[in-house]
Design a protein around this motif. Structure first.
Motif, PDB file in Angstrom:
ATOM      1  N   ASP A 190     101.957 -46.244   1.011  1.00  0.00           N
ATOM      2  CA  ASP A 190     101.808 -47.403  -0.457  1.00  0.00           C
ATOM      3  C   ASP A 190     102.843 -46.963  -1.535  1.00  0.00           C
ATOM      4  O   ASP A 190     103.439 -47.444  -2.247  1.00  0.00           O
ATOM      5  CB  ASP A 190     100.403 -46.531  -1.296  1.00  0.00           C
ATOM      6  N   LEU A 191     103.568 -45.803  -1.027  1.00  0.00           N
ATOM      7  CA  LEU A 191     105.085 -46.032  -1.510  1.00  0.00           C
ATOM      8  C   LEU A 191     105.321 -47.299  -2.005  1.00  0.00           C
ATOM      9  O   LEU A 191     106.069 -48.002  -3.306  1.00  0.00           O
ATOM     10  CB  LEU A 191     105.517 -45.119  -1.827  1.00  0.00           C
ATOM     11  N   GLU A 193     105.467 -49.672  -0.878  1.00  0.00           N
ATOM     12  CA  GLU A 193     104.521 -51.395  -1.753  1.00  0.00           C
ATOM     13  C   GLU A 193     104.237 -51.343  -3.267  1.00  0.00           C
ATOM     14  O   GLU A 193     104.521 -52.475  -3.481  1.00  0.00           O
ATOM     15  CB  GLU A 193     103.080 -51.344  -1.019  1.00  0.00           C
ATOM     16  N   ALA A 194     104.053 -50.225  -3.272  1.00  0.00           N
ATOM     17  CA  ALA A 194     104.136 -50.027  -5.330  1.00  0.00           C
ATOM     18  C   ALA A 194     105.341 -49.974  -5.963  1.00  0.00           C
ATOM     19  O   ALA A 194     105.483 -51.159  -6.650  1.00  0.00           O
ATOM     20  CB  ALA A 194     103.725 -48.836  -5.818  1.00  0.00           C
ATOM     21  N   ALA A 195     107.278 -49.372  -4.798  1.00  0.00           N
ATOM     22  CA  ALA A 195     107.997 -49.729  -5.173  1.00  0.00           C
ATOM     23  C   ALA A 195     108.102 -51.344  -5.165  1.00  0.00           C
ATOM     24  O   ALA A 195     109.076 -52.262  -5.984  1.00  0.00           O
ATOM     25  CB  ALA A 195     108.916 -49.099  -4.033  1.00  0.00           C
ATOM     26  N   ALA A 196     107.996 -51.872  -4.030  1.00  0.00           N
ATOM     27  CA  ALA A 196     107.236 -54.048  -3.985  1.00  0.00           C
ATOM     28  C   ALA A 196     107.249 -54.489  -4.782  1.00  0.00           C
ATOM     29  O   ALA A 196     108.109 -55.243  -5.656  1.00  0.00           O
ATOM     30  CB  ALA A 196     107.222 -54.138  -3.147  1.00  0.00           C
ATOM     31  N   VAL A 197     106.126 -53.852  -5.434  1.00  0.00           N
ATOM     32  CA  VAL A 197     105.354 -55.353  -6.565  1.00  0.00           C
ATOM     33  C   VAL A 197     106.563 -54.636  -7.193  1.00  0.00           C
ATOM     34  O   VAL A 197     106.005 -55.361  -8.584  1.00  0.00           O
ATOM     35  CB  VAL A 197     104.265 -54.398  -7.055  1.00  0.00           C
ATOM     36  N   GLU A 198     107.120 -53.461  -7.904  1.00  0.00           N
ATOM     37  CA  GLU A 198     107.837 -53.123  -9.220  1.00  0.00           C
ATOM     38  C   GLU A 198     109.141 -53.764  -8.867  1.00  0.00           C
ATOM     39  O   GLU A 198     109.637 -53.843  -9.993  1.00  0.00           O
ATOM     40  CB  GLU A 198     108.014 -51.371  -8.877  1.00  0.00           C
ATOM     41  N   GLY A 199     109.199 -54.479  -7.505  1.00  0.00           N
ATOM     42  CA  GLY A 199     110.549 -55.226  -7.741  1.00  0.00           C
ATOM     43  C   GLY A 199     111.989 -54.290  -7.165  1.00  0.00           C
ATOM     44  O   GLY A 199     113.213 -55.085  -7.317  1.00  0.00           O
ATOM     45  N   ALA A 200     111.064 -53.082  -6.244  1.00  0.00           N
ATOM     46  CA  ALA A 200     112.321 -52.741  -5.620  1.00  0.00           C
ATOM     47  C   ALA A 200     112.651 -53.190  -4.187  1.00  0.00           C
ATOM     48  O   ALA A 200     111.672 -53.298  -3.831  1.00  0.00           O
ATOM     49  CB  ALA A 200     111.998 -50.869  -6.046  1.00  0.00           C
ATOM     50  N   THR A 204     116.877 -50.041  -3.121  1.00  0.00           N
ATOM     51  CA  THR A 204     116.170 -48.893  -3.754  1.00  0.00           C
ATOM     52  C   THR A 204     115.275 -48.170  -4.087  1.00  0.00           C
ATOM     53  O   THR A 204     114.944 -47.432  -4.692  1.00  0.00           O
ATOM     54  CB  THR A 204     115.854 -50.837  -5.515  1.00  0.00           C
ATOM     55  N   ARG A 208     116.171 -44.467  -4.064  1.00  0.00           N
ATOM     56  CA  ARG A 208     114.929 -44.313  -5.592  1.00  0.00           C
ATOM     57  C   ARG A 208     113.792 -43.332  -5.292  1.00  0.00           C
ATOM     58  O   ARG A 208     113.984 -42.630  -5.934  1.00  0.00           O
ATOM     59  CB  ARG A 208     115.016 -45.285  -6.696  1.00  0.00           C
ATOM     60  N   VAL A 209     113.475 -43.894  -3.853  1.00  0.00           N
ATOM     61  CA  VAL A 209     112.246 -43.120  -4.044  1.00  0.00           C
ATOM     62  C   VAL A 209     112.173 -41.800  -2.476  1.00  0.00           C
ATOM     63  O   VAL A 209     111.915 -41.153  -2.317  1.00  0.00           O
ATOM     64  CB  VAL A 209     110.560 -43.717  -3.778  1.00  0.00           C
ATOM     65  N   PRO A 212     115.103 -39.483  -2.418  1.00  0.00           N
ATOM     66  CA  PRO A 212     114.496 -38.063  -3.048  1.00  0.00           C
ATOM     67  C   PRO A 212     113.237 -37.563  -2.125  1.00  0.00           C
ATOM     68  O   PRO A 212     113.425 -36.133  -2.389  1.00  0.00           O
ATOM     69  CB  PRO A 212     114.667 -38.317  -4.142  1.00  0.00           C
TER      70      PRO A 212
END
Lengths: 297, 387
Positions: A190-191, A193-200, A204, A208-209, A212
């Motif tokens: 999910d992370l 996909e969430a990052a992809a939706v947010e433009g990462a 990136t 950034r995810v 870390p």
């Protein structure tokens, strides 16, 4: 009433000591007392039949540091650690990312990456000895196809240490990959996909995810790689024996040499104490500084 | 419907090895509309949402957003945000960093980012929690963070994939209304996936009920409830669901007006449990036996056994009724609906004013397979007597 409370407190204290004692006994026997004994030995002169061992203060340390080999060996080990640690971590991460992706023959890829880890270091060193053999080895056979002259990788000071470094990275990266692979599988998809939706994008997201979230694993691997860069010297016995001209000699190999080839136990002890000191400092740094910056779930 | 739809799916299909996919879905969503994709698990509602989001690429068909063909575009290019079922919060980032993640990825200046953050935080009631990590938040607070992240960028479209399913029932009710209020306030177009029909009925401007990868019916909640196109819609919506019985087993008086009397064999009659009333057994009533009764406070559910199967009646107040008691069940004929047993489709589709022109499924708006004999009858036989 007060007596009863005291009695209970003592019982609790006894209970605590009983719980701690197995670890305490084993650590004292196999870690603490050898350390103290080593330190004690490092403060004494080498005993011979004519001249028995006597207290000599810091003489052994002074001799050691004055020895030109000291600088060479320490320099070698710093270069060795400085290259093998980041290289094996980066390669392990890359392999884990690859082996974690949905690719055909994923099992085969994972198996291939992990195989070097399953081999004993001595066996791996023997395989690489064959790779490196001048004229006959795999490497020269390949470079020979392009008309390049044979190179004695292990036999010349410029390349010996690097040849050893390559073997170590090859051996360790697969092992570290397993830890990264395990960590990657705990990161929910999910992370991404969430990052992809947010433009990462992929980079990136990784920076950034993913990285870390992999930091606890990286810290663990870093410590392991660091320990191995000091203690893993099996392959030196097969490949170079520290030569030529100390070019591939590492600290622990030197310690072994001093203690069991030249029978200079006090100097070996002094070197050991120095190594312990450095590792101790690194451990303190790790706990005090690095751990605060890492997100543990 | 003069304006073109804001989001349009044209014959979109997606399948994985032939199963659990989406088949030729057509859907048109207007700007500012709150559309709920509803259906049982595996019906393709999440896949449909993920194709709108761009997280899945359709095998066939087109996804058009704001007049642009977005079928091949990545999610980030579509001007939308998404709330995931798991919330998908970044565990290593603080609440503030989670919310502004997208803004900082898009290199929005810090000042603007702070303003947007402050607004989103106050809208979602997260003030004071900005510095915490997700692990230090309750389930409801995490849900709000996900919501704040979805609204902070001001995207016109927000997709929500079962956003309330990890909350407890009480909280779910409150958040439902907050989401609806937020959507109205910000004028967002929301596509919301759920399997919970109360969520769908309570929140949606329009419900798209899906089954087996197809759209069964897309309409306003009340139209869906009152005028189900298919037996599936009728039995999926409503709790307890619509009662279906073979039409030939029912006394003729109870059949809806206009029923083709000569050919009842292939038909089922559907009655909402709340439309059923109980009385003494009589020849003009349908015969049944009481199996059990549940008193629920405001209403009583009476479980009945009829000659052909089971039925449920939903009666207001408290009833003294014993199991095994023979009763006659009754309903206003206009409250019943007829379905073709073989296809599950409703018999005769009377013209209705509030059906969306292009809202239907690929087969939803098709003509009834059997022409009604008498056209002189009232245009529809479902009177609006239901609550």
């Amino acid at each position: 009433m007060e007596q009863l409370a005291t009695y209970h407190r003592r019982r609790q204290a006894l209970y605590g000591w009983l719980l701690v004692s197995p670890a305490l006994i084993l650590l004292t026997l196999f870690a603490l007392s050898p350390t103290v004994a080593t330190f004690w030995a490092s403060l004494h002169s080498r005993g011979t039949i004519r001249r028995p061992s006597a207290f000599s203060g810091w003489d052994n340390y002074a001799d050691l540091i004055a020895d030109p080999s000291f600088a060479t060996v320490v320099g070698n080990n710093l270069l060795y650690a400085g290259v093998t640690i980041p290289a094996s971590i980066v390669i392990a991460l890359a392999m884990a990312l690859w082996a974690n992706a949905k690719i055909p023959l994923r099992g085969v890829v994972r198996g291939a990456f992990f195989t070097p880890t399953m081999l004993p270091m001595i066996a791996a060193a023997n395989i690489w000895l064959f790779f490196y053999t001048p004229g006959l080895g795999v490497i020269d056979a390949v470079t020979g196809l392009f008309g390049l002259p044979p190179v004695n990788w292990l036999g010349q000071p410029q390349t010996a240490l690097w040849a050893v470094i390559v073997v170590t990275v090859w051996k360790e990266a697969g092992f570290f990959m397993i830890f990264y692979l395990a960590a990657l599988q705990t990161i929910p998809p999910d992370l991404r996909e969430a990052a992809a939706v947010e433009g990462a994008g992929r980079i990136t997201y990784t920076r950034r995810v993913l990285l870390p979230l992999l930091m606890p694993t990286t810290a663990f691997i870093f410590i392991n790689a660091l320990i191995n860069s000091v203690k893993l010297i099996d392959h030196l016995f097969i490949l170079t024996k520290g030569g030529p001209n100390n070019a591939s000699k590492l600290v622990l190999y030197w310690v072994w040499e001093m203690a069991f080839a030249y029978f200079d136990a006090p100097r070996a002890a002094a070197m050991t104490v120095l190594v312990l000191l450095v590792l101790g400092l690194i451990a303190v740094f790790q706990f005090r500084v690095l751990d605060r910056r890492i997100h543990y779930r | 419907m003069s304006k073109p739809p804001f989001i349009r799916l044209d014959g979109v299909s997606k399948s994985w090895g032939g199963n659990r996919g989406v088949e030729r879905v057509d859907l048109a969503i207007d700007e500012g509309e709150f559309v709920v994709l509803l259906g049982p698990s595996g019906c393709g509602k999440s896949t449909t949402l993920r194709m709108i989001a761009g997280l899945e690429t359709p095998d066939t068909g087109r996804v058009v957003i704001a007049g642009r063909d977005m079928t091949a575009e990545p999610p980030a290019a579509r001007g939308l945000s998404m709330v995931f079922q798991s919330y998908a919060l970044f565990p290593h980032l603080t609440v503030a960093d989670n919310i502004t993640f997208g803004l900082s990825v898009r290199r929005v200046p810090r000042r603007e980012r702070q303003d947007a953050l402050a607004k989103a935080v106050s809208l979602t009631g997260l003030t004071g929690l900005e510095g915490r990590k997700p692990a230090a938040l309750s389930g409801g607070q995490r849900q709000r963070v996900a919501l704040a992240r979805a609204i902070v960028a001001g995207h016109p479209i927000c997709l929500m994939d079962e956003p309330l399913s990890n909350l407890d029932a009480k909280l779910r009710h409150a958040v439902r209304q907050e989401i609806r209020a937020l959507q109205r306030e910000l004028g967002m177009t929301v596509v919301y996936v759920t399997h919970d029909q109360t969520e769908a009925m309570g929140m949606a401007d329009r419900v798209v009920l899906m089954n087996g990868g197809r759209v069964e019916q897309a309409d306003t909640p009340d139209a869906l409830y009152l005028h189900p196109d298919t037996a599936f819609v009728a039995t999926f919506l409503g709790s307890p669901p619509m009662v279906l019985m073979p039409a030939e087993s029912v006394p003729e008086r109870l059949l809806p007006p206009g029923t083709p009397r000569d050919d009842l064999a292939g038909l089922d009659i559907g009655i909402r449990p709340e439309a059923i009333s109980l009385a003494e057994p009589a020849p003009h009533r349908h015969r049944a036996t009481v199996r059990d009764a549940e008193f629920l406070g405001a209403e009583t559910l009476v479980y009945l056994t009829t000659g052909t199967g089971e039925a449920i009646a939903r009666l207001p107040g408290r009833l003294t009724i014993r199991a095994g008691e023979p009763v006659g069940i009754d309903w206003a004929p206009g409250a019943a609906t007829l379905f073709e047993r073989a296809t599950g489709k409703r018999l005769s589709l009377p013209p209705r004013e509030h059906r969306h022109a292009e809202a239907g499924a690929s087969h939803g708006g098709s003509a009834p397979p059997r022409a009604m004999g008498a056209t002189g009858h009232p245009p529809h036989f479902q009177t609006e007597t239901l609550p």
